[in-house]
Design an enzyme around this catalytic site. Structure first.
Site, short mmCIF file in Angstrom:
data_model
loop_
_atom_site.label_atom_id
_atom_site.label_comp_id
_atom_site.label_asym_id
_atom_site.label_seq_id
_atom_site.Cartn_x
_atom_site.Cartn_y
_atom_site.Cartn_z
N SER A 122 -34.52 -45.21 -84.69
CA SER A 122 -33.14 -44.48 -84.59
C SER A 122 -32.80 -43.81 -86.07
O SER A 122 -32.47 -42.70 -85.97
CB SER A 122 -31.91 -45.18 -83.94
OG SER A 122 -32.13 -45.69 -82.76
N GLY A 173 -37.00 -39.56 -76.33
CA GLY A 173 -35.71 -39.02 -75.79
C GLY A 173 -34.77 -38.66 -76.88
O GLY A 173 -33.91 -37.73 -77.04
N SER A 216 -23.78 -43.81 -74.92
CA SER A 216 -25.26 -43.32 -75.29
C SER A 216 -25.04 -42.71 -76.53
O SER A 216 -24.36 -41.89 -76.86
CB SER A 216 -25.67 -42.16 -74.12
OG SER A 216 -26.77 -41.47 -74.99
N GLN A 253 -27.41 -41.26 -78.04
CA GLN A 253 -28.05 -39.96 -77.94
C GLN A 253 -27.21 -38.88 -77.72
O GLN A 253 -27.20 -37.76 -78.24
CB GLN A 253 -29.36 -39.94 -77.15
CG GLN A 253 -30.51 -40.80 -77.75
CD GLN A 253 -31.59 -40.99 -76.84
OE1 GLN A 253 -31.47 -40.38 -75.61
NE2 GLN A 253 -32.70 -41.97 -76.98
N ASP A 255 -32.25 -51.46 -75.82
CA ASP A 255 -33.74 -51.55 -75.78
C ASP A 255 -34.33 -52.75 -75.74
O ASP A 255 -35.43 -52.82 -75.70
CB ASP A 255 -34.05 -50.78 -77.06
CG ASP A 255 -33.45 -49.32 -77.15
OD1 ASP A 255 -33.40 -48.68 -76.13
OD2 ASP A 255 -33.26 -48.74 -78.28
N LYS A 263 -34.84 -44.81 -68.94
CA LYS A 263 -35.39 -45.11 -69.93
C LYS A 263 -36.82 -44.40 -69.77
O LYS A 263 -37.18 -43.84 -68.99
CB LYS A 263 -35.55 -46.37 -70.50
CG LYS A 263 -33.96 -46.97 -71.01
CD LYS A 263 -33.55 -46.32 -72.06
CE LYS A 263 -32.17 -46.67 -72.32
NZ LYS A 263 -31.45 -45.83 -73.30
C1 S3P Z 1 -31.01 -44.41 -79.29
C2 S3P Z 1 -30.31 -44.54 -78.47
C3 S3P Z 1 -30.53 -45.32 -77.13
C4 S3P Z 1 -31.65 -46.09 -77.28
C5 S3P Z 1 -32.98 -45.32 -77.83
C6 S3P Z 1 -32.61 -44.89 -79.43
C7 S3P Z 1 -30.70 -43.63 -80.46
O1 S3P Z 1 -30.44 -44.45 -76.02
O2 S3P Z 1 -32.22 -46.49 -76.03
O3 S3P Z 1 -34.02 -46.20 -77.84
O4 S3P Z 1 -31.45 -43.51 -81.47
O5 S3P Z 1 -29.61 -42.80 -80.33
P1 S3P Z 1 -29.46 -43.94 -75.20
O6 S3P Z 1 -28.37 -43.10 -76.21
O7 S3P Z 1 -29.88 -43.18 -74.05
O8 S3P Z 1 -28.69 -45.05 -74.92
#
Ligand code: S3P
Length: 443
Positions: free
Chosen positions: A27, A101, A172, A174, A323, A350
């Site tokens: 991340s 993602g 989330s 993200q 995760d 996921k």
């Molecule tokens: C992440 C947020 C998480 C996580 C992903 C990394 C990030 O996803 O599952 O592996 O770096 O912001 P979500 O925001 O969909 O929960």
């Protein structure tokens, strides 16, 4: 989907032992390269994760005119010559996020505000994952995003953005980070409210680039664009990824006579759910040498074998361990008594449907597991193994099953495991150093 690659993992022959340095946090690696690319000045980054996901992010910026110099062959240290918020160039071809993602959703926040149009896509797995959760708030900010059913590939028509008050339906990071990145370009204030706090690496990293951010007493995140990001004077050091460390912590908890040390692991409280859950299950996790790296805490984790028991996971812990559930499922399948997880429907969107894929794999290996729409329940016990399971191109399923296999009665073949390279290319050699019985099938 990242197809191919078969892992063979079998019962560990001895207790696991050794001291490991785990690669950098995924991340934080994404965020560091993104912010460095759109900052003014040069940023040095150390501890970068050279997994396919983060390299896809780096490649996107190269294709938009950012110079990136790798400072070592392992690609863990780099210099990014930032072009400023408005210095990116229109890419000459479609941007490819691969399996990531985080890459696609965070990049959409940046791309929505550029002075050019572009197309972004990813692999077959990413093309099935929901993008509406980021496209909708971006559209409210003035973005123009087109694509069938809001799935990749999406065309992002660069637009002038304005701030919004976004209340996210899902916890989330993200979604939150996408909106905050777009907010860097927006007129007026951008705020984000989450149902439960998600990982806060974006909020911690933005101030290193001169962009202040406030979190009020209600947990609402406020960003008022400063108009530019400035490369930090000091290098950014990325701590070791707790999500990768978790696989070895589970393995050492399960295999009798194990004793391992995982060095300088990120201790961000919003990534700590797996440690709380494993500790509740009886695991012996001892934190030593706590210190701070940049704006993040790190510590060495000493893990010794301890017999585990099932727990009912507190829903509050779910976002902080989102995760790590494949690895936690592996632990639960071998623990004593009942384990139950609810409130975790996010696992279904996921890199694979992690509830269905883990349930199928563990059931084939001999576990008794019941699936719910938002979780699963299982009665731990023995795993027979002696089967072939499909990781569905999901890195964390492949690694979790390799961990479970260490306590199975016979080998487990893990098909479609090549995706391990997205987040943890060195998983197999590091696992072997500890004494785990796992190797790639060369045939
Ligand atoms: C992440 C947020 C998480 C996580 C992903 C990394 C990030 O996803 O599952 O592996 O770096 O912001 P979500 O925001 O969909 O929960």
């Amino acid at each position: 989907m990242n197809v191919g690659g078969t892992l063979i993992a079998g019962p560990a022959k001895t207790g696991l032992s050794g001291t490991l340095h785990i690669p950098g946090d995924k991340s934080m690696s994404h965020r560091a390269i993104m912010l460095a690319s759109i900052a003014e000045g040069t940023t040095e980054i150390h501890g970068f994760l050279p997994g396919d996901d983060c390299l896809a992010t780096a490649q996107m910026f190269v294709e938009m005119g950012v110079r990136i110099d790798w400072l070592n062959d392992e690609k863990t240290s780099l210099k990014v010559y930032g072009v400023g918020l408005h210095g990116l160039k229109k890419p000459s071809r479609m941007l490819d996020a691969g399996n990531s993602g985080t890459c696609v959703r965070l990049m959409m926040g940046i791309l929505a505000a550029q002075a050019f149009d572009c197309v972004i896509s990813g692999d077959a797995s990413l093309q099935k994952r929901p993008m509406k959760r980021v496209a909708d708030p971006l559209r409210m900010m003035g973005a123009k995003i087109t694509g069938e059913y809001d799935l990749l590939p999406l065309t992002i028509h660069g637009s002038k953005l304005h701030g919004i008050h976004h209340t996210s339906k899902v916890a989330s990071a993200q979604v939150k980070s996408c909106v905050l990145f777009a907010g860097l370009y927006a007129q007026g204030e951008t705020t984000v409210t989450e149902p439960r706090p998600s990982r806060d690496h974006t909020e911690r990293m933005l101030p290193l680039f001169g962009q202040s951010i406030d979190v009020d007493e209600q947990g609402v995140i406020h960003l008022q664009a400063a108009g530019k990001l400035i490369a930090p004077q000091a290098p950014i050091h990325i701590p070791a990824d707790p999500s990768s460390a978790c696989f070895f912590a589970v393995a050492a908890s399960l295999v009798a006579d194990s004793n391992i040390i995982l060095k300088s692991i990120g201790m961000n409280p919003l990534r700590n759910g797996w440690k709380r859950i494993l500790s509740d299950m009886g695991a012996d996790l001892d934190l030593q040498q706590s210190t701070t790296v940049g704006d993040e805490e790190v510590a060495d984790i000493h893990v010794s074998y301890q017999s585990l028991h099932g727990v009912h996971v507190n829903p509050v812990d779910v976002p902080d361990a989102i995760d790590e559930f494949p690895a936690i499922f592996a632990a639960a399948s071998l623990a004593e008594g009942r384990f139950k997880l609810t409130d975790a429907e996010e696992l279904r969107v996921k890199e694979s449907d992690r509830i269905a894929v883990m349930a199928k794999a563990l059931r084939l290996a001999g576990a008794t597991i019941e699936e719910f729409s938002d979780g699963a329940s299982m009665l731990g016990g023995d795993l027979k193994g002696g089967v072939s399971i499909d990781a569905h191109g999901d890195h964390r399923i492949a690694m979790a099953m390799a961990v479970a296999a260490q306590c199975a009665e016979a080998d487990i073949r893990i098909e479609n495991a090549a995706a391990i390279a997205t987040s943890f290319p060195d998983f197999v050699p590091l696992a072997q150093i500890l004494g785990m019985n796992v190797h790639w099938d060369a045939s």
